[in-house]
Write a protein that holds these residues in place. Structure first.
Motif, PDB file in Angstrom:
ATOM      1  N   TYR A   1     -84.073   7.203 -27.399  1.00  0.00           N
ATOM      2  CA  TYR A   1     -85.511   7.155 -26.647  1.00  0.00           C
ATOM      3  C   TYR A   1     -85.685   8.451 -25.900  1.00  0.00           C
ATOM      4  CZ  TYR A   1     -85.470   1.999 -27.602  1.00  0.00           C
ATOM      5  OH  TYR A   1     -85.349   0.934 -28.327  1.00  0.00           O
ATOM      6  N   ASP A   2     -84.481   8.782 -25.170  1.00  0.00           N
ATOM      7  CA  ASP A   2     -84.654  10.287 -24.565  1.00  0.00           C
ATOM      8  C   ASP A   2     -84.970  11.110 -25.329  1.00  0.00           C
ATOM      9  OD1 ASP A   2     -84.309   8.389 -22.152  1.00  0.00           O
ATOM     10  OD2 ASP A   2     -81.911   9.347 -22.006  1.00  0.00           O
ATOM     11  N   TRP A   3     -84.385  11.354 -26.433  1.00  0.00           N
ATOM     12  CA  TRP A   3     -84.511  12.313 -27.352  1.00  0.00           C
ATOM     13  C   TRP A   3     -86.115  12.432 -27.804  1.00  0.00           C
ATOM     14  CZ3 TRP A   3     -85.977  12.687 -32.475  1.00  0.00           C
ATOM     15  CH2 TRP A   3     -85.916  14.105 -33.328  1.00  0.00           C
ATOM     16  N   LEU A   4     -86.447  11.183 -28.160  1.00  0.00           N
ATOM     17  CA  LEU A   4     -87.876  11.065 -28.557  1.00  0.00           C
ATOM     18  C   LEU A   4     -88.936  11.566 -27.408  1.00  0.00           C
ATOM     19  CD1 LEU A   4     -88.142   7.756 -30.516  1.00  0.00           C
ATOM     20  CD2 LEU A   4     -88.371  10.041 -31.449  1.00  0.00           C
ATOM     21  N   ARG A   5     -88.633  11.033 -26.151  1.00  0.00           N
ATOM     22  CA  ARG A   5     -89.438  11.590 -25.225  1.00  0.00           C
ATOM     23  C   ARG A   5     -89.345  13.176 -24.822  1.00  0.00           C
ATOM     24  NH1 ARG A   5     -87.316   6.726 -22.551  1.00  0.00           N
ATOM     25  NH2 ARG A   5     -88.999   5.390 -22.215  1.00  0.00           N
ATOM     26  N   ARG A   6     -88.442  13.718 -25.114  1.00  0.00           N
ATOM     27  CA  ARG A   6     -88.231  15.049 -24.828  1.00  0.00           C
ATOM     28  C   ARG A   6     -88.978  15.878 -25.967  1.00  0.00           C
ATOM     29  NH1 ARG A   6     -82.576  14.039 -24.126  1.00  0.00           N
ATOM     30  NH2 ARG A   6     -82.158  14.704 -26.149  1.00  0.00           N
ATOM     31  N   ARG A   7     -89.152  15.480 -27.041  1.00  0.00           N
ATOM     32  CA  ARG A   7     -89.689  16.091 -28.107  1.00  0.00           C
ATOM     33  C   ARG A   7     -91.240  15.720 -28.351  1.00  0.00           C
ATOM     34  NH1 ARG A   7     -87.121  18.639 -32.577  1.00  0.00           N
ATOM     35  NH2 ARG A   7     -84.991  18.925 -32.206  1.00  0.00           N
ATOM     36  N   THR A   8     -91.526  14.674 -27.670  1.00  0.00           N
ATOM     37  CA  THR A   8     -92.936  14.333 -27.820  1.00  0.00           C
ATOM     38  C   THR A   8     -94.033  15.363 -27.019  1.00  0.00           C
ATOM     39  OG1 THR A   8     -92.620  11.974 -27.728  1.00  0.00           O
ATOM     40  CG2 THR A   8     -94.783  12.674 -27.580  1.00  0.00           C
ATOM     41  N   PRO A   9     -94.811  15.969 -27.739  1.00  0.00           N
ATOM     42  CA  PRO A   9     -95.851  17.124 -27.147  1.00  0.00           C
ATOM     43  C   PRO A   9     -96.846  16.288 -26.463  1.00  0.00           C
ATOM     44  CG  PRO A   9     -96.436  16.606 -29.435  1.00  0.00           C
ATOM     45  CD  PRO A   9     -95.269  15.717 -29.336  1.00  0.00           C
ATOM     46  N   ALA A  10     -97.481  17.402 -25.573  1.00  0.00           N
ATOM     47  CA  ALA A  10     -98.787  16.831 -24.655  1.00  0.00           C
ATOM     48  C   ALA A  10     -99.900  16.532 -25.698  1.00  0.00           C
ATOM     49  CB  ALA A  10     -98.853  17.670 -23.540  1.00  0.00           C
ATOM     50  N   PRO A  11    -100.755  15.766 -25.522  1.00  0.00           N
ATOM     51  CA  PRO A  11    -102.093  15.679 -26.482  1.00  0.00           C
ATOM     52  C   PRO A  11    -102.807  17.045 -26.515  1.00  0.00           C
ATOM     53  CG  PRO A  11    -101.815  13.639 -25.037  1.00  0.00           C
ATOM     54  CD  PRO A  11    -100.812  14.750 -24.412  1.00  0.00           C
ATOM     55  N   ARG A  12    -103.232  17.309 -27.504  1.00  0.00           N
ATOM     56  CA  ARG A  12    -104.226  18.451 -27.802  1.00  0.00           C
ATOM     57  C   ARG A  12    -105.635  18.210 -27.741  1.00  0.00           C
ATOM     58  NH1 ARG A  12    -100.506  22.132 -30.129  1.00  0.00           N
ATOM     59  NH2 ARG A  12     -98.558  21.948 -29.162  1.00  0.00           N
ATOM     60  N   GLU A  13    -106.275  19.067 -27.317  1.00  0.00           N
ATOM     61  CA  GLU A  13    -108.208  18.724 -27.535  1.00  0.00           C
ATOM     62  C   GLU A  13    -108.395  18.822 -28.504  1.00  0.00           C
ATOM     63  OE1 GLU A  13    -109.885  17.690 -25.023  1.00  0.00           O
ATOM     64  OE2 GLU A  13    -108.368  17.679 -23.674  1.00  0.00           O
TER      65      GLU A  13
END
Length: 287
Positions: free
Chosen positions: A275-287
């Motif tokens: 789960y931590d690995w997924l969180r670290r790689r999840t980008p911020a939403p783009r406009e």
């Protein structure tokens, strides 16, 4: 016909929305990945994913040199076309801010069980949808749907892997929001899925203790391209003959840059690292 492995290339794509009743909810679209679909993903082609994706992969040698040369040329054309479509997928995903993970393993290593638990435990914390690849049935897709994730089921028929065109259809059906994760559960196979770039940002390979410790050396192309290797079913270590030290040593030699996490998708032991690995790689939403 896939020139790399000889499998059939047609697929059926069906959407199973999160929270819907069990069963196929949206559409049954037959897609021929041999046809270059000009879909709505308006991408550039300039990104190099960093994966080699096996373009120099071996093929069956035959006595007739002319036939052998034709096989090589056809294989190169198939992979080149796939890579072009994969780049479209990748750029579309990046522009939207969506993390795509290509999840691969042999049959029965625990991909679906891992995704069921992940969907349940990260509900409300991370937005996760799944492209589920199987030769037949929607059984695995329905399991993940019941856990709360939106799922696109892709049945490949005789095909032994997903390709970029199939994934493009799946992304169109899912329409994932920015800042979310799309996990592509590939067809269970440690050979051909390693050859095909799908447009993913990361590759994760599951190796289970019930398979034996020799998988990295027997299937080096699969493990060589992994960003993360999950050693699953660790709760069964007391009951199976598995040399964990050998497995880890072989993996370091074949893929020194890959991270390894030992876990049990059944009991949840060690799963927080995933789960931590997924969180670290999840980008911020783009406009």
């Amino acid at each position: 016909m896939c020139a790399t492995c000889g499998c059939s290339g047609s697929a059926v794509v069906q959407l199973l929305p999160a929270g819907a009743d069990r069963g196929l909810a949206a559409h049954g679209h037959v897609h021929d990945p041999g046809h270059e679909d000009d879909h709505s993903h308006d991408h550039s082609h300039g990104h190099d994913s960093g994966h080699s994706h096996g373009h120099d992969a071996g093929h069956v040698h035959v006595q007739d040199q002319a036939a052998d040369d034709r096989t090589v040329v056809l294989q190169q054309k198939v992979l080149a076309k796939n890579d072009q479509l994969a780049q479209r997928n990748r750029e579309w995903l990046r522009a939207r801010g969506v993390l795509a993970v290509n999840l691969m393993s042999s049959p029965g290593a625990g991909k679906t069980t891992l995704l069921e638990r992940t969907a349940r435990e990260l509900a409300g914390k991370l937005s996760i949808s799944v492209i589920e690849g199987d030769q037949e049935t929607a059984l695995d897709g329905e399991r993940i749907q019941a856990a709360g994730a939106a799922v696109v089921q892709i049945n490949t028929g005789a095909g032994c892997h997903l390709d970029a065109a199939m994934v493009a259809e799946g992304l169109r059906a899912l329409d994932p929001p920015g800042g979310s994760i799309v996990v592509i559960e590939n067809v269970g196979n440690l050979v051909c899925p390693a050859l095909f770039d799908l447009g993913e940002e990361a590759r994760v390979v599951i190796s289970s203790v019930t398979e034996g410790a020799d998988k990295p050396v027997k299937y080096p192309n699969m493990f060589r391209q992994a960003d993360l290797v999950l050693l699953n079913k660790t709760d069964l270590l007391p009951y199976v003959d598995f040399d964990a030290q050998r497995h880890a040593s072989d993996l370091r030699k074949i893929s020194p840059g890959a991270m390894m996490v030992a876990l049990s998708a059944t009991t949840g032991e060690g799963i927080q690292a995933w789960y931590d690995w997924l969180r670290r790689r999840t980008p911020a939403p783009r406009e």
